[in-house]
Design an enzyme around this catalytic site. Structure first.
Site: not given
Ligand code: NDP
Length: 445
Positions: A126, A166
């Site tokens: 990562k 991510d």
């Molecule tokens: P994105 O950046 O596309 O979206 C993240 C979302 O989560 C946004 O809506 C963001 O809001 C919100 N968010 C992030 N940090 C916080 C926080 N501290 N408190 C509240 N809301 C928060 O990321 P992904 O959708 O790619 O990833 C989301 C999760 O899924 C992560 O845990 C990631 O590790 C996991 N994941 C992702 C994969 C992938 O293929 N993308 C694969 C497997 C797991 P804001 O814009 O306001 O920050």
């Protein structure tokens, strides 16, 4: 935990007491694997646990770039190459202001066992940066990505380490990173996954984590409850890549999703989320989720709160780590939640997991339920090696097969060790046994 497992965990906790997220992830896995450790003396004999908690390589670097005002900005870059026992290091890059070594070590550690569960040849890693993409212009994001790759390129490669996206790293950022890698190395290779469809990307990669989460959840509902998504009320947190495509698939499977969120609060739409509108807000306009209510008169925005206060049958946490606290878990249980399936990595605190399990709520751990993203990344690597692109339907079918098999492998591992249908311990055991077996077979390295 036995003497050996506890001893290894305690020595880690004494060495890095400040790495809270990493310790939490190790504790969760170590709490599950005792039957496998007891069954195989080679694990202790060859110090497999001690080796598993130590990244094979950890790279920290400076990222200097110039903002639109001509000011030089400096961020910290990281890549944790955790374990290559079953394949090249594989795992995403996270750009978020909270990024530090502890968070990336927890994510890299989780990734090792998640990747093992997919059945593909991928080790775990990562990386990322404390760069905050919010409010940055496209030019600033591009210059940051180029500066970041100007150091990272020397550590990665299609057979060595294959990063992906991510939080904060989507298709746009992967494109900029790939362009800079190609310029520096003078080679067109599958060094990153999540690439554009015109330059080595896989169909269905964008959708894979969210869709895979729903395939996994649907299979668990079928096997353990003789049920399905049909007619269920589903709460989804976040509004990024995973949330959007989990919502899309859950809706297509007959569920109603009424809430989504971002870090400023959540939207509630009694008529069901208009996903086309959310996609426009988040993927095209790159705006805050609160503007959703401007176009949907019946919807409301609740600032500074989490979605878990809204009643639902199934909770899909898809935003970030530790986003379901013990209090949130109590709210969900009180409101009758039946199942929690993790789209995000480690979104449920240990206390909340305890509460769910004690209350009989079906808890599905992220390293199994969100493995669809990395699974299709693995399929993207295969397509890049073949110089071929499979159809959406072919990739999607393979994704469904992988998610279904993760459910059956997890249940088989739990049953083998006398734990019944325990999906959490089963997933940890299945992933752990594959990695431990490979490490033992490869000798002391
Ligand atoms: P994105 O950046 O596309 O979206 C993240 C979302 O989560 C946004 O809506 C963001 O809001 C919100 N968010 C992030 N940090 C916080 C926080 N501290 N408190 C509240 N809301 C928060 O990321 P992904 O959708 O790619 O990833 C989301 C999760 O899924 C992560 O845990 C990631 O590790 C996991 N994941 C992702 C994969 C992938 O293929 N993308 C694969 C497997 C797991 P804001 O814009 O306001 O920050």
């Amino acid at each position: 935990m036995s003497n050996y497992t506890q001893r290894v965990y305690d020595s880690l906790a004494a060495r890095v007491p400040w790495e809270k997220e990493f310790l939490q992830a190790v504790h969760e896995v170590f709490s599950s694997i005792q039957p496998a450790v007891d069954a195989n003396p080679a694990i202790e004999q060859y110090s497999i646990l001690e080796r598993m908690i130590e990244p094979e390589r950890q790279i920290n670097f400076r990222v200097s770039w110039v903002d639109d005002a001509g000011q030089v900005q400096v961020n910290r870059g990281f890549r944790v190459e955790f374990n290559s026992a079953i394949g090249p290091y594989k795992g995403g890059l996270r750009f978020h202001k909270s990024v530090n070594a502890s968070i990336l070590k927890f994510l890299g550690f989780e990734q090792v066992y998640k990747n093992a569960l997919t059945g593909l040849w991928m080790g775990g890693g990562k990386g990322g940066s404390d760069f905050d993409p919010h409010g940055k212009s496209e030019g600033e994001v591009m210059r940051f990505c180029q500066a970041f790759m100007s150091e990272l390129f020397r550590h990665i490669g299609p057979n060595t380490d294959v990063p992906a996206g991510d939080i904060g790293v989507g298709g746009r950022e992967v494109g900029f990173l790939f362009g800079q890698y190609k310029r520096l190395v003078n080679e067109f290779t599958g060094v990153l996954t999540g690439k554009g469809l015109d330059f080595g990307g896989s169909l269905a990669r964008t959708e894979a984590t969210g869709y895979g989460l729903c395939y996994y959840t649907q299979e668990v509902l079928r096997v353990l409850m003789n049920d399905s998504f049909e007619g269920k009320i589903v709460s989804v947190s976040g509004s990024g890549n995973v949330s959007i495509f989990a919502t899309e698939k859950a809706q297509s499977m007959g569920a109603t999703v009424r809430v989504m969120s971002d870090s400023s609060g959540y939207i509630y739409d009694p008529d069901g989320i208009d996903l086309a509108l959310v996609k426009k807000i988040k993927l095209v306009d790159r705006a805050r989720i609160s503007v959703y209510v401007d176009s949907r008169p019946n919807a409301k925005f609740v600032a500074g709160k989490r979605v878990w206060e809204v009643p639902c049958d199934i909770a899909l946490p898809c935003a970030t780590q530790n986003e379901i606290s013990a209090d949130d878990a109590q709210d969900l249980i009180k409101n009758g939640v039946k199942m929690v399936a993790e789209g995000a990595n480690m979104p449920t605190t240990p206390e909340a997991i305890e509460a769910f399990r004690a209350a009989g709520v079906l808890y599905c751990p992220g390293k199994a339920s969100n493995a669809g993203g990395v699974a299709v990344s693995g399929l993207e690597m295969s397509q890049d090696s073949l110089r071929l692109q499979w159809t959406f339907e072919e990739v999607d079918q393979r994704l469904q097969n992988i998610m279904t098999k993760i459910v059956s492998d997890s249940l088989a591992a739990a049953n083998k060790h006398g734990l019944g249908n325990d999906l959490m311990n089963g997933a940890n055991l299945a992933g752990f046994e594959r990695v431990a077996g490979a490490m033992i077979a490869q000798g002391v390295i």
